[in-house]
Design an enzyme around this catalytic site. Structure first.
Site, PDB file in Angstrom:
ATOM      1  N   GLU A  15      87.873  43.261  55.468  1.00 22.58           N
ATOM      2  CA  GLU A  15      87.407  43.191  57.223  1.00 22.58           C
ATOM      3  C   GLU A  15      88.794  42.175  57.712  1.00 22.58           C
ATOM      4  O   GLU A  15      88.955  41.698  57.177  1.00 22.58           O
ATOM      5  CB  GLU A  15      86.267  42.367  56.727  1.00 22.58           C
ATOM      6  CG  GLU A  15      84.939  43.376  56.710  1.00 22.58           C
ATOM      7  CD  GLU A  15      83.881  41.713  56.285  1.00 22.58           C
ATOM      8  OE1 GLU A  15      82.174  42.690  56.379  1.00 22.58           O
ATOM      9  OE2 GLU A  15      83.543  40.910  56.485  1.00 22.58           O
ATOM     10  N   ARG A  45      64.588  43.134  43.497  1.00 17.08           N
ATOM     11  CA  ARG A  45      64.741  43.224  42.159  1.00 17.08           C
ATOM     12  C   ARG A  45      63.523  42.631  41.587  1.00 17.08           C
ATOM     13  O   ARG A  45      62.537  42.433  40.352  1.00 17.08           O
ATOM     14  CB  ARG A  45      65.157  41.638  41.702  1.00 17.08           C
ATOM     15  CG  ARG A  45      67.399  42.315  41.870  1.00 17.08           C
ATOM     16  CD  ARG A  45      67.836  40.975  41.474  1.00 17.08           C
ATOM     17  NE  ARG A  45      67.139  40.041  42.135  1.00 17.08           N
ATOM     18  CZ  ARG A  45      67.554  38.673  42.303  1.00 17.08           C
ATOM     19  NH1 ARG A  45      68.820  37.755  41.233  1.00 17.08           N
ATOM     20  NH2 ARG A  45      67.649  37.324  43.085  1.00 17.08           N
ATOM     21  N   GLY A  88      64.911  40.303  50.582  1.00 16.78           N
ATOM     22  CA  GLY A  88      64.325  38.013  50.237  1.00 16.78           C
ATOM     23  C   GLY A  88      64.613  37.636  51.650  1.00 16.78           C
ATOM     24  O   GLY A  88      63.656  38.615  52.463  1.00 16.78           O
ATOM     25  N   ARG A 148      76.664  43.207  52.285  1.00 16.97           N
ATOM     26  CA  ARG A 148      78.417  43.193  51.962  1.00 16.97           C
ATOM     27  C   ARG A 148      79.052  44.836  51.965  1.00 16.97           C
ATOM     28  O   ARG A 148      78.697  45.731  51.476  1.00 16.97           O
ATOM     29  CB  ARG A 148      78.676  41.846  50.741  1.00 16.97           C
ATOM     30  CG  ARG A 148      78.145  40.651  51.106  1.00 16.97           C
ATOM     31  CD  ARG A 148      79.494  40.403  51.630  1.00 16.97           C
ATOM     32  NE  ARG A 148      79.257  38.730  51.616  1.00 16.97           N
ATOM     33  CZ  ARG A 148      78.982  37.964  52.961  1.00 16.97           C
ATOM     34  NH1 ARG A 148      78.373  38.708  53.734  1.00 16.97           N
ATOM     35  NH2 ARG A 148      78.380  36.527  52.787  1.00 16.97           N
ATOM     36  N   ILE A 154      66.122  37.844  54.696  1.00 21.63           N
ATOM     37  CA  ILE A 154      66.759  38.522  55.760  1.00 21.63           C
ATOM     38  C   ILE A 154      65.703  39.754  55.333  1.00 21.63           C
ATOM     39  O   ILE A 154      65.599  40.203  57.185  1.00 21.63           O
ATOM     40  CB  ILE A 154      68.111  38.488  55.502  1.00 21.63           C
ATOM     41  CG1 ILE A 154      69.037  37.252  55.747  1.00 21.63           C
ATOM     42  CG2 ILE A 154      68.336  39.899  56.660  1.00 21.63           C
ATOM     43  CD1 ILE A 154      69.867  37.891  55.336  1.00 21.63           C
ATOM     44  N   HIS A 205      81.335  41.715  61.929  1.00 22.33           N
ATOM     45  CA  HIS A 205      80.561  40.433  60.818  1.00 22.33           C
ATOM     46  C   HIS A 205      79.966  39.246  61.142  1.00 22.33           C
ATOM     47  O   HIS A 205      80.634  38.251  61.688  1.00 22.33           O
ATOM     48  CB  HIS A 205      81.403  40.339  59.810  1.00 22.33           C
ATOM     49  CG  HIS A 205      80.813  39.904  58.529  1.00 22.33           C
ATOM     50  ND1 HIS A 205      80.920  39.916  56.807  1.00 22.33           N
ATOM     51  CD2 HIS A 205      79.542  39.515  57.966  1.00 22.33           C
ATOM     52  CE1 HIS A 205      80.179  38.960  55.638  1.00 22.33           C
ATOM     53  NE2 HIS A 205      79.120  39.241  56.879  1.00 22.33           N
ATOM     54  N   ILE A 206      79.511  40.085  62.260  1.00 23.04           N
ATOM     55  CA  ILE A 206      78.578  38.800  63.406  1.00 23.04           C
ATOM     56  C   ILE A 206      76.960  39.024  63.026  1.00 23.04           C
ATOM     57  O   ILE A 206      76.391  38.295  63.953  1.00 23.04           O
ATOM     58  CB  ILE A 206      79.009  39.530  64.746  1.00 23.04           C
ATOM     59  CG1 ILE A 206      78.380  40.301  65.126  1.00 23.04           C
ATOM     60  CG2 ILE A 206      80.316  39.519  65.292  1.00 23.04           C
ATOM     61  CD1 ILE A 206      78.809  41.053  66.744  1.00 23.04           C
ATOM     62  N   GLY A 207      76.777  39.041  62.175  1.00 27.06           N
ATOM     63  CA  GLY A 207      75.328  38.748  61.812  1.00 27.06           C
ATOM     64  C   GLY A 207      74.541  37.482  62.094  1.00 27.06           C
ATOM     65  O   GLY A 207      73.404  37.534  62.961  1.00 27.06           O
TER      66      GLY A 207
END
Length: 330
Positions: free
Chosen positions: A275, A184, A162, A246, A164, A294-296
């Protein structure tokens, strides 16, 4: 506390304090457009406050949207969610109340792709281990045999192409990486050519050929534990798994086993489940694991853009205009 200006549309927020509160730097900007009503305000006076709320502003997955909350908000028009992931929202339930949903995919794509490359490089070159070695009081000398993996010219398999994933491919091309991807839907040929990416219809092919495997997809019932014991065993023993999607995309117990027994070389994870991980979790004790909290999308610029995108979506909804980044049920 709720804002004094009652003429502005009411917008529900989780609160202003604590880890689930909205960004303090954003409150002033939001209050130019909305009367901010906290969950505490609502719980203390549902009858009076509930009918004033026309939008829910979801920050850090809070407030949680469930049937009870939706029933208490008769004027609700939109749930505006910060970020791209929607696995915490029951889209069918929300739609059944005639409520729209919007998110902020553009705001998170570049910083999350940056984070993916940062983790890939850190794991390949053992940056965290190297830092610990360089700063340890016990270090007397540096070994010339302390080695990492070469990134330039290696093969990167991206699962989830996608916005990202595509931006990861753009960055990887600058490192002269060979890029494979599984998605997909296949990208247009001109998009593939622009980043030099090769489509793998079979996930197994990508796993077997890649030096680095990066997960950049959404969590859905179909993608939950997509990477399990069988998939990990298909990867090279030197391969590095990078997850910026995730935590539940990976069977975490199988990953621990694979890392402990040399089935794969290393993992670099910005996400986990839960988390944060319990402090005694085995992933926290492995040297071949790089973990971040989780700091993307955690940059000042991205978070401000997310807030601006949410304001735009809410205002469009309240004015009967097309909603930017509206999430449509598939």
């Amino acid at each position: 506390m709720a804002m004094e200006d009652q003429d502005l549309p009411g917008v529900l927020v989780s609160g202003f304090e604590g880890p689930s509160g909205i960004c303090k730097d954003h409150v002033g900007e939001l209050q130019k457009y909305f009367n901010l009503i906290t969950m505490q305000d609502l719980l203390e006076n549902k009858t009076q406050v509930g009918p004033k709320i026309q939008a829910a502003y979801i920050w850090n997955r809070k407030p949680a949207i469930d049937q009870e909350l939706l029933q208490s908000l008769p004027a609700l028009k939109i749930v505006a969610n910060a970020g791209a992931g929607l696995d915490h929202l029951d889209l069918k339930l929300i739609a059944s109340f005639g409520v729209k949903v919007a998110n902020t995919p553009q705001a998170v794509s570049s910083p999350t792709a940056d984070m993916g490359m940062a983790l890939l490089l850190a794991a390949a070159r053992r940056v965290v281990e190297g830092h610990q070695l360089a700063t340890s009081p016990d270090t007397k000398s540096f070994s010339t045999n302390w080695l990492g993996q070469e990134v330039t010219g290696s093969t990167l398999g991206i699962i989830g192409m996608g916005s990202i994933g595509y931006k990861v491919a753009q960055r990887a091309r600058a490192f002269e990486m060979n890029i494979l991807y599984h998605n997909r839907k296949r990208r247009k040929s001109e998009e593939e050519e622009a980043v030099g990416a090769t489509y793998c219809e079979r996930l197994d092919d990508l796993l077997q050929r890649s030096d680095f495997v990066m997960l950049a997809m959404s969590l859905t019932p179909q993608t939950q534990r997509l990477i399990g014991r069988r998939e990990l065993r298909l990867m090279k023993p030197t391969a590095i798994l990078v997850n910026i999607g995730r935590g539940l995309l990976v069977d975490q117990d199988a990953l621990v086993e694979a890392l402990q027994t040399g089935v794969i070389g290393a993992a670099a994870l910005d996400v986990s489940y839960p988390e944060p991980l319990p402090r005694d979790h085995p992933l926290l004790k492995l040297k071949n694991v790089t973990l971040t909290p989780h700091i993307g999308s955690a940059t000042h610029q991205a978070r401000w853009q997310m807030m601006e995108n949410l304001i735009g979506s809410i205002l469009a909804s309240l004015n009967g205009l097309p909603i930017p980044n509206e999430v449509l049920l598939k």
